[in-house]
Write a protein that holds these residues in place. Structure first.
Motif, PDB file in Angstrom:
ATOM      1  N   ASP A  71     -31.872  17.593  42.427  1.00 26.05           N
ATOM      2  CA  ASP A  71     -31.326  17.633  41.066  1.00 26.05           C
ATOM      3  C   ASP A  71     -32.137  16.627  40.261  1.00 26.05           C
ATOM      4  O   ASP A  71     -33.207  16.209  40.710  1.00 26.05           O
ATOM      5  N   VAL A 105     -23.195  15.402  46.254  1.00 24.66           N
ATOM      6  CA  VAL A 105     -24.165  15.864  45.270  1.00 24.66           C
ATOM      7  C   VAL A 105     -25.265  16.644  45.980  1.00 24.66           C
ATOM      8  O   VAL A 105     -25.455  16.496  47.190  1.00 24.66           O
ATOM      9  N   ARG A 161     -26.590  10.791  38.424  1.00 23.57           N
ATOM     10  CA  ARG A 161     -26.977  12.202  38.344  1.00 23.57           C
ATOM     11  C   ARG A 161     -27.124  12.588  36.871  1.00 23.57           C
ATOM     12  O   ARG A 161     -26.143  12.697  36.141  1.00 23.57           O
ATOM     13  N   ALA A 194     -26.418  13.545  51.010  1.00 23.96           N
ATOM     14  CA  ALA A 194     -25.973  14.471  49.966  1.00 23.96           C
ATOM     15  C   ALA A 194     -24.536  14.913  50.223  1.00 23.96           C
ATOM     16  O   ALA A 194     -23.713  14.966  49.294  1.00 23.96           O
ATOM     17  N   TYR A 210     -32.098  12.870  38.972  1.00 21.02           N
ATOM     18  CA  TYR A 210     -31.405  11.604  39.167  1.00 21.02           C
ATOM     19  C   TYR A 210     -32.209  10.473  38.531  1.00 21.02           C
ATOM     20  O   TYR A 210     -33.388  10.633  38.189  1.00 21.02           O
ATOM     21  N   TRP A 267     -21.802  11.389  36.702  1.00 21.31           N
ATOM     22  CA  TRP A 267     -21.582  10.963  38.092  1.00 21.31           C
ATOM     23  C   TRP A 267     -22.542   9.841  38.439  1.00 21.31           C
ATOM     24  O   TRP A 267     -23.730   9.867  38.088  1.00 21.31           O
TER      25      TRP A 267
END
Length: 409
Positions: free
Chosen positions: A198, A194, A240, A189, A200, A225
């Motif tokens: 989250d 990132v 992401r 990460a 993804y 991203w």
């Protein structure tokens, strides 16, 4: 190599005398330079990331080397090496190059101020000679700055290469399933920039010759991203999604990617990247190579199941549709009719509307399929087999219930 330009003997003696006078008070000169840099740079004044002692030591060393070179004095160190070391050091500290160059200009300005103070006490020095000395000083500063900047840029390239190598290694660790180790997940990460948690998705894109050479710019243009690595004639990428709907990603890829690609379902932790990669690869395997299609796994679950068992899939196709496939003249129209008929829930009337024919024509074709396959349209098993088998066929015949399929069988 940097070599001082030859100067008239009198000018050289003056420059040597000025350099010697400033070197006699090098600590005081260093203090003035550091104070001036702090006054004109918020970054240096904050002493982060360049501490006060660090700046003082570097300024003192640089001033000594520059004055020795300017004055033509016997060097006590390497002029170029000092400049290169400063460039590398500031690159590692991530001080912007413009900020470092500004500090050099401030240092040169203070040096000239100190020289003019000395020259005022030497009344025999002509004004035009003083101007020539000023020009020589700034030539020295420019050459010193140029060497520093070159070293800074080279160090940046080396750092970026090492960072890319580290990011790539940690990304590969995620794809290999090692992200469940908290240490690996945290390091990945940080390297990728990132959060560990989250929304993804994994994307596997074939390196099609007609497609763009790399998927990243397509997503970057949409402010999405992603990070990609080549893997066995494919690109594996983590995207992401964040608060966006998964359909956003599919829309961008379908409009702009140009390559055949499979997309995993969304996942919430970087540690899940390895399993998501396998799901994206299964989605890709359901597509015809070089078709340019983009498939989300959740849209093609039956096809994905069929791909995993090729021997059973071959038997399934033969078992439920073998008779139809053995009739090349009738095959296309019968498979199209079957697809529409299944998609309308077995309604001959709605199927006729979609096929632009009479409902009796639809019924006759379904009757023909029954004759060729030996399966009754009233059988639930037959309908299941008829729905699955075309998904394993290449081309338009696999379009069942609105889902275009291009299976591997």
């Amino acid at each position: 190599m940097l070599t001082p330009q030859p100067q008239p003997q009198a000018d050289q003696r003056l420059r040597g005398a000025l350099a010697g006078a400033l070197l006699d008070h090098i600590d005081a000169l260093t203090t003035r330079v550091v104070a001036d840099i702090h006054a004109h740079s918020e970054m240096y004044a904050s002493e982060r990331p360049v501490s006060g002692p660090d700046l003082t030591a570097v300024c003192r060393d640089n001033l000594i080397r520059a004055l020795e070179d300017f004055g033509g004095l016997p060097p006590t160190g390497d002029f170029e090496q000092a400049a290169r070391e400063t460039g590398r050091r500031r690159a590692v500290q991530q001080v912007p190059l413009d900020t470092v160059l500004q500090a050099y200009r401030r240092g040169g300005r203070v040096m000239w101020q100190a020289m003019t103070e000395v020259l005022r006490g030497w009344s025999e020095v002509a004004q035009d000679t003083a101007l020539e000395v000023a020009g020589a000083l700034w030539e020295t500063i420019d050459r010193y700055s140029s060497v520093m900047a070159d070293a800074y840029r080279m160090a940046q390239l080396e750092l970026h290469h090492r960072q890319d190598t580290r990011r790539g290694a940690l990304f590969e660790a995620l794809l290999d399933g090692r992200g469940h180790d908290p240490v690996v997940a945290k390091a990945a990460a940080a390297a990728l920039g990132v959060p560990e948690r989250d929304r993804y998705a994994m994307v596997v894109a074939a390196q099609d010759p007609a497609a763009p050479p790399h998927p990243a710019p397509v997503l970057a243009a949409a402010d999405v991203w992603s990070f990609w690595r080549p893997r066995a004639e494919r690109y594996a990428g983590i995207v992401r999604i964040g608060p966006r709907a998964p359909g956003m990603l599919l829309g961008i890829l379908r409009r702009h990617l140009g390559a055949t690609a499979g997309v995993s379902p969304p996942f919430a932790r970087l540690a899940e990247a390895g399993s998501a990669l396998r799901l994206a690869e299964r989605a890709l395997r359901t597509l015809t190579p070089r078709s340019g299609e983009v498939a989300a796994l959740d849209e093609r679950l039956p096809e994905a199941l069929l791909c995993e068992q090729p021997e059973i899939t071959e038997r399934l196709v033969a078992h439920y549709l073998g008779g139809v496939l053995s009739r090349p003249v009738e095959r296309e129209v019968l498979l199209e009719t079957l697809s529409v008929w299944l998609g309308t829930g077995g309604s001959a009337g709605r199927s006729a509307e979609r096929l632009f024919c009479h409902r009796n024509t639809v019924l006759n074709r379904i009757g023909r399929i029954t004759e060729l396959t030996g399966w009754s349209p009233d059988s639930g098993e037959a309908r299941l087999g008829w729905a699955l088998a075309p998904r394993a066929l290449p081309g338009p015949a696999a379009d069942t219930d609105g889902l275009s399929g291009a299976g591997p069988v």
